[in-house]
Design a protein around this motif. Sequence first.
Motif, PDB file in Angstrom:
ATOM      1  N   HIS A  65       0.751  -1.302  -0.097  1.00 32.78           N
ATOM      2  CA  HIS A  65      -0.020  -0.069  -0.271  1.00 32.78           C
ATOM      3  C   HIS A  65       0.264   1.622  -0.078  1.00 32.78           C
ATOM      4  N   ALA A  66       1.931   0.894   1.381  1.00 39.17           N
ATOM      5  CA  ALA A  66       2.631   2.613   0.858  1.00 39.17           C
ATOM      6  C   ALA A  66       3.500   2.671  -0.262  1.00 39.17           C
ATOM      7  N   HIS A  78       1.651   6.605  -6.822  1.00 36.94           N
ATOM      8  CA  HIS A  78       1.173   7.874  -6.794  1.00 36.94           C
ATOM      9  C   HIS A  78       0.663   9.252  -6.709  1.00 36.94           C
ATOM     10  N   THR A  79       2.086   8.848  -6.047  1.00 34.40           N
ATOM     11  CA  THR A  79       2.422  10.790  -5.767  1.00 34.40           C
ATOM     12  C   THR A  79       3.059  11.333  -6.357  1.00 34.40           C
ATOM     13  N   LEU A  80       3.897   9.420  -7.474  1.00 31.26           N
ATOM     14  CA  LEU A  80       5.823  11.056  -8.362  1.00 31.26           C
ATOM     15  C   LEU A  80       4.890  10.749  -9.140  1.00 31.26           C
ATOM     16  N   ARG A  81       3.537  10.020  -9.411  1.00 29.81           N
ATOM     17  CA  ARG A  81       3.113  10.680 -11.194  1.00 29.81           C
ATOM     18  C   ARG A  81       3.296  11.554 -11.860  1.00 29.81           C
ATOM     19  N   ARG A 103      22.275  16.925  -0.208  1.00 28.87           N
ATOM     20  CA  ARG A 103      21.657  16.544   1.564  1.00 28.87           C
ATOM     21  C   ARG A 103      20.867  15.897   0.962  1.00 28.87           C
ATOM     22  N   ARG A 104      19.667  16.162   0.077  1.00 31.11           N
ATOM     23  CA  ARG A 104      19.096  15.551  -0.177  1.00 31.11           C
ATOM     24  C   ARG A 104      18.450  14.755  -1.061  1.00 31.11           C
ATOM     25  N   HIS A 105      17.550  14.195  -1.337  1.00 26.45           N
ATOM     26  CA  HIS A 105      17.469  12.942  -2.749  1.00 26.45           C
ATOM     27  C   HIS A 105      16.446  13.756  -3.194  1.00 26.45           C
ATOM     28  N   VAL A 106      16.600  13.647  -4.293  1.00 27.12           N
ATOM     29  CA  VAL A 106      15.046  13.128  -5.415  1.00 27.12           C
ATOM     30  C   VAL A 106      14.639  12.335  -5.492  1.00 27.12           C
ATOM     31  N   THR A 107      13.338  11.363  -5.922  1.00 30.95           N
ATOM     32  CA  THR A 107      12.652  10.648  -6.272  1.00 30.95           C
ATOM     33  C   THR A 107      11.966  10.419  -7.057  1.00 30.95           C
ATOM     34  N   ARG A 108      12.825   9.766  -8.189  1.00 33.05           N
ATOM     35  CA  ARG A 108      12.009   9.802  -9.993  1.00 33.05           C
ATOM     36  C   ARG A 108      11.389   8.488 -10.130  1.00 33.05           C
ATOM     37  N   MET A 109       9.979   8.532 -10.745  1.00 34.24           N
ATOM     38  CA  MET A 109       9.497   6.689 -11.559  1.00 34.24           C
ATOM     39  C   MET A 109      10.121   6.209 -12.805  1.00 34.24           C
ATOM     40  N   THR A 110      10.548   5.205 -12.227  1.00 31.73           N
ATOM     41  CA  THR A 110      10.870   4.573 -13.661  1.00 31.73           C
ATOM     42  C   THR A 110      10.321   3.978 -14.523  1.00 31.73           C
ATOM     43  N   ALA A 111      10.104   3.787 -15.928  1.00 36.19           N
ATOM     44  CA  ALA A 111       9.490   3.207 -15.972  1.00 36.19           C
ATOM     45  C   ALA A 111       8.559   2.377 -15.687  1.00 36.19           C
ATOM     46  N   SER A 112       9.113   1.333 -15.380  1.00 40.25           N
ATOM     47  CA  SER A 112       9.134   0.140 -14.840  1.00 40.25           C
ATOM     48  C   SER A 112       8.191   0.456 -13.206  1.00 40.25           C
ATOM     49  N   GLY A 113       8.315   1.798 -12.761  1.00 40.52           N
ATOM     50  CA  GLY A 113       7.619   1.828 -12.109  1.00 40.52           C
ATOM     51  C   GLY A 113       6.421   2.478 -12.035  1.00 40.52           C
ATOM     52  N   ARG A 114       6.522   3.303 -13.446  1.00 36.68           N
ATOM     53  CA  ARG A 114       4.874   3.808 -13.759  1.00 36.68           C
ATOM     54  C   ARG A 114       4.179   3.051 -14.552  1.00 36.68           C
ATOM     55  N   ALA A 115       4.497   1.224 -15.058  1.00 36.10           N
ATOM     56  CA  ALA A 115       4.243   0.444 -15.771  1.00 36.10           C
ATOM     57  C   ALA A 115       3.465  -0.541 -14.586  1.00 36.10           C
ATOM     58  N   VAL A 116       4.055  -0.212 -13.376  1.00 36.54           N
ATOM     59  CA  VAL A 116       3.676  -1.015 -12.712  1.00 36.54           C
ATOM     60  C   VAL A 116       2.239  -0.505 -12.042  1.00 36.54           C
ATOM     61  N   ASP A 127       0.953   1.877 -13.936  1.00 42.71           N
ATOM     62  CA  ASP A 127      -0.865   2.235 -14.866  1.00 42.71           C
ATOM     63  C   ASP A 127      -1.339   0.193 -14.478  1.00 42.71           C
ATOM     64  N   ARG A 128      -0.889  -0.791 -13.722  1.00 46.96           N
ATOM     65  CA  ARG A 128      -1.670  -2.382 -13.910  1.00 46.96           C
ATOM     66  C   ARG A 128      -2.338  -2.088 -13.066  1.00 46.96           C
ATOM     67  N   ALA A 129      -1.885  -1.582 -11.518  1.00 48.57           N
ATOM     68  CA  ALA A 129      -2.862  -1.366 -10.128  1.00 48.57           C
ATOM     69  C   ALA A 129      -3.713  -0.809 -10.786  1.00 48.57           C
ATOM     70  N   VAL A 130      -3.529   0.823 -10.548  1.00 47.06           N
ATOM     71  CA  VAL A 130      -5.000   0.872 -11.526  1.00 47.06           C
ATOM     72  C   VAL A 130      -5.703  -0.005 -12.398  1.00 47.06           C
ATOM     73  N   ARG A 131      -5.264  -0.263 -13.260  1.00 44.81           N
ATOM     74  CA  ARG A 131      -6.311  -1.285 -14.211  1.00 44.81           C
ATOM     75  C   ARG A 131      -6.693  -2.322 -13.470  1.00 44.81           C
ATOM     76  N   ALA A 132      -6.390  -3.145 -12.720  1.00 44.72           N
ATOM     77  CA  ALA A 132      -6.813  -4.469 -11.687  1.00 44.72           C
ATOM     78  C   ALA A 132      -8.198  -3.726 -10.745  1.00 44.72           C
ATOM     79  N   GLU A 133      -7.335  -2.286 -10.604  1.00 36.70           N
ATOM     80  CA  GLU A 133      -8.794  -1.707  -9.398  1.00 36.70           C
ATOM     81  C   GLU A 133     -10.015  -1.857 -10.316  1.00 36.70           C
ATOM     82  N   ARG A 134      -9.738  -1.747 -11.774  1.00 33.96           N
ATOM     83  CA  ARG A 134     -11.265  -1.073 -12.384  1.00 33.96           C
ATOM     84  C   ARG A 134     -11.863  -2.316 -13.248  1.00 33.96           C
TER      85      ARG A 134
END
Length: 147
Positions: A42-43, A49-52, A95-108, A110-117
């Motif tokens: 879930h986390a 979702h927040t990084l989209r 001192r800070r880090h920037v987090t980016r979603m990868t193509a694999s992250g976007r794909a997973v 999308d799969r989660a959103v599709r599964a829900e629907r």
Amino acid sequence: MTVSTAPEPDLSTWPTGRLLAVAARLVEQRWVAVLAGLDLTHAGLIALHTLRGGPLPQRTLAQRCQVTDQTMSRTLGRLTKAGFVTRTPDPADGRRHVTRMTASGRAVLDRAVRAEREDPGLLGGLGDDDAFRARLLSLIDGLSAGG
């Protein structure tokens, strides 16, 4: 020890709050199984979702997900290991880090959103019911405003 052979209770007599609680538990159990099949929690789903909308500093991501920095760090560790995000030093502040979603992250995501629907077993066929979603949002808004 005796085993009860009492018939199932008549759910139609249950208070609405109890029905909501049972429905929420059943959905959560099914949702956890779907996410586990995608190598997500879930986390992790909330973070993706927040990084989209684009990369974010880790602290900002934690704030938007309403979790502590430490919790977000653990979540991002799992997402990084799975290949769903990358973390790089912030060019503006090392001192800070920037987090980016990868193509694999976007794909997973999308799969989660599709599964829900599309998975009728997950939400009893209500995953793509706009009226049901609108009622849930209204319920949440009303409860949040009153609390």
